[in-house]
Design a protein around this motif. Structure first.
Motif, PDB file in Angstrom:
ATOM      1  N   UNK A  35       0.825  -1.210   0.000  1.00  0.00           N
ATOM      2  CA  UNK A  35       0.000   0.000   0.000  1.00  0.00           C
ATOM      3  C   UNK A  35       0.861   1.262   0.000  1.00  0.00           C
ATOM      4  N   UNK A  36       0.577   2.139  -0.943  1.00  0.00           N
ATOM      5  CA  UNK A  36       1.209   3.456  -0.973  1.00  0.00           C
ATOM      6  C   UNK A  36       0.164   4.462  -0.497  1.00  0.00           C
ATOM      7  N   UNK A  37       0.415   5.067   0.652  1.00  0.00           N
ATOM      8  CA  UNK A  37      -0.502   6.059   1.208  1.00  0.00           C
ATOM      9  C   UNK A  37      -0.083   7.445   0.710  1.00  0.00           C
ATOM     10  N   UNK A  38      -0.939   8.055  -0.096  1.00  0.00           N
ATOM     11  CA  UNK A  38      -0.665   9.374  -0.664  1.00  0.00           C
ATOM     12  C   UNK A  38      -1.504  10.403   0.079  1.00  0.00           C
ATOM     13  N   UNK A  39      -0.858  11.439   0.590  1.00  0.00           N
ATOM     14  CA  UNK A  39      -1.622  12.429   1.342  1.00  0.00           C
ATOM     15  C   UNK A  39      -0.787  13.615   1.771  1.00  0.00           C
ATOM     16  N   UNK A  40      -1.297  14.317   2.768  1.00  0.00           N
ATOM     17  CA  UNK A  40      -0.625  15.514   3.266  1.00  0.00           C
ATOM     18  C   UNK A  40      -0.103  15.287   4.686  1.00  0.00           C
ATOM     19  N   UNK A  41      -0.088  16.344   5.508  1.00  0.00           N
ATOM     20  CA  UNK A  41       0.476  16.233   6.852  1.00  0.00           C
ATOM     21  C   UNK A  41      -0.315  15.282   7.741  1.00  0.00           C
ATOM     22  N   UNK A  42      -1.602  15.124   7.477  1.00  0.00           N
ATOM     23  CA  UNK A  42      -2.421  14.204   8.267  1.00  0.00           C
ATOM     24  C   UNK A  42      -1.958  12.772   8.028  1.00  0.00           C
ATOM     25  N   UNK A  43      -1.698  12.428   6.778  1.00  0.00           N
ATOM     26  CA  UNK A  43      -1.178  11.106   6.447  1.00  0.00           C
ATOM     27  C   UNK A  43       0.224  10.922   7.028  1.00  0.00           C
ATOM     28  N   UNK A 114      -1.815  -1.218  -3.950  1.00  0.00           N
ATOM     29  CA  UNK A 114      -2.943  -0.344  -3.653  1.00  0.00           C
ATOM     30  C   UNK A 114      -2.436   1.076  -3.405  1.00  0.00           C
ATOM     31  N   UNK A 115      -3.125   2.045  -3.978  1.00  0.00           N
ATOM     32  CA  UNK A 115      -2.852   3.452  -3.683  1.00  0.00           C
ATOM     33  C   UNK A 115      -4.026   3.995  -2.879  1.00  0.00           C
ATOM     34  N   UNK A 116      -3.768   4.365  -1.638  1.00  0.00           N
ATOM     35  CA  UNK A 116      -4.790   4.995  -0.794  1.00  0.00           C
ATOM     36  C   UNK A 116      -4.523   6.496  -0.826  1.00  0.00           C
ATOM     37  N   UNK A 117      -5.468   7.241  -1.386  1.00  0.00           N
ATOM     38  CA  UNK A 117      -5.247   8.674  -1.625  1.00  0.00           C
ATOM     39  C   UNK A 117      -6.228   9.516  -0.816  1.00  0.00           C
ATOM     40  N   UNK A 157      -3.073  -2.481 -10.359  1.00  0.00           N
ATOM     41  CA  UNK A 157      -3.270  -1.810  -9.069  1.00  0.00           C
ATOM     42  C   UNK A 157      -4.735  -1.473  -8.816  1.00  0.00           C
ATOM     43  N   UNK A 158      -4.998  -1.129  -7.562  1.00  0.00           N
ATOM     44  CA  UNK A 158      -6.299  -0.602  -7.171  1.00  0.00           C
ATOM     45  C   UNK A 158      -6.071   0.745  -6.489  1.00  0.00           C
ATOM     46  N   UNK A 159      -7.037   1.646  -6.668  1.00  0.00           N
ATOM     47  CA  UNK A 159      -6.951   2.983  -6.076  1.00  0.00           C
ATOM     48  C   UNK A 159      -8.153   3.196  -5.170  1.00  0.00           C
TER      49      UNK A 159
END
Length: 261
Positions: A35-43, A114-117, A157-159
Motif C-alpha cells: 500500500x502506498x498512502x498518498x496524502x498531506x500532513x495528516x497522512x 494499492x494506492x490509498x489517496x 493496481x487498485x486505487x
C-alpha cells in the motif's frame, strides 16, 4: 507394540492428506498487500511524537494484517505536509516518489498494489499551499489525472479515494483556511464520489470510494482526537493526536479491506 488395523491406517492417511490440501489451499488464498498512502500532513502524522510508529498508515496496515485472508502488509507513507493535488500531479517532482515506492514494492514484494489517496485539506485553503484555493472542478480533474497515470503505469493496481477530514473553521496557521476553506473542502466530496462512479463504468474493479465517515467523526470528537494548535485566530484543530491517528488508520483500513474483498 500393537499394530493398527490396515483400514485405520488408510483412514488416517486420507485425513492427513485432506488437512494438508486444505491448509495449502487456504495458504494460497492469503493476499499480500503493498500500500502506498498518498496524502498531506495528516497522512504523514504531523504533530505526533513519532510518526514512524504512530501515523495513520501504521495503524491501517496493522489492522489489515489481522483481517481474514490477508497475509503480509507492506506500506509506504507518502504523506507530505502542506501538499495539494497540484503537488502530486504526474508533471511535478513529487509524483516520482509515489511511483518509486510502488516500483520498489513490485520489485521486492509479491502482492496487490494499492494506492490509498486522501488529498484536499490544503487544496481547500484560501491562501498558502500550491494552487490554493483549488476549485471543486479542478480538484476533481487533478485526482483524475493522478489516477489515470497510476492506472496506466500499474495495470493491476487498485486505487482507493478517502474523503478528507474535518478541520475547525478558525484554522489559520501558515496558511489561511477558515470557514471558506471548510466549505470548499465539503464541496469536494461529491466530486470524489462522481469520479469513482465514472471509473466504475470505464474500468470496473480498479477505483473505489474509501472512507466517508471520518469527517463527521472528527467533527464530533475533535476535542479528544485532534491536536489543539495555536493559530492566528486562536486554538484550532486540524491534525489527529495519537488516539485520533489510530482511529483514522482503522477508518482507512476498513475501506481498503472492503475494496479488495
Amino acid at each position: 507394540m500393537k499394530k493398527l488395523p490396515f483400514f485405520l491406517i488408510i483412514v488416517y492417511a486420507i485425513c492427513f492428506c485432506s488437512e494438508s490440501l486444505w491448509a495449502q489451499k487456504n495458504l494460497k488464498k492469503m493476499q499480500n498487500l503493498n500500500i502506498v498512502f498518498v496524502g498531506n500532513s495528516i497522512t504523514y502524522g504531523a504533530g505526533l511524537q513519532n510518526p514512524e510508529t504512530e501515523a495513520p498508515p501504521v495503524h491501517a496496515s496493522a489492522y489489515l494484517m489481522k483481517q481474514p485472508g490477508i497475509g503480509k502488509v507492506n506500506y509506504s507513507n507518502q504523506g507530505r505536509s502542506g501538499y495539494t493535488t497540484v503537488d502530486f500531479l504526474p508533471s511535478g517532482d513529487t509524483f516520482k516518489f509515489v511511483e518509486e515506492a510502488a516500483n520498489n514494492f513490485q520489485k521486492n514484494n509479491d502482492g496487490l498494489l494499492i494506492f490509498s489517496i486522501i488529498l484536499g485539506t490544503n487544496d481547500s485553503a484560501v491562501k498558502g499551499p500550491l494552487g490554493s484555493p483549488v476549485s471543486p472542478d479542478s480538484y476533481q480533474q487533478n485526482l483524475k489525472t493522478i489516477a489515470n497515470r497510476l492506472l496506466k503505469d500499474y495495470p493491476e493496481c487498485k486505487i482507493v479515494f478517502q474523503h478528507p477530514l474535518w478541520y475547525s473553521p478558525n484554522t489559520y496557521n501558515g496558511a489561511i483556511y477558515l470557514q471558506e476553506g471548510l466549505d470548499r473542502l465539503i464541496s469536494y466530496f461529491p466530486k470524489i464520489d462522481a469520479l469513482v462512479k465514472s471509473y466504475a463504468v470505464k474500468c470496473p474493479g480498479r477505483v473505489f470510494l474509501g472512507d466517508t465517515q471520518a469527517f463527521m467523526y472528527y467533527k464530533k470528537h475533535y476535542l479528544t482526537e485532534l491536536q489543539p494548535e495555536h493559530g492566528n485566530q486562536g486554538i484550532f484543530y486540524l491534525h489527529p493526536n495519537k488516539k485520533g491517528a489510530e482511529n483514522l488508520g482503522y477508518f482507512w483500513a476498513k475501506a481498503i479491506f472492503k475494496a479488495i474483498k
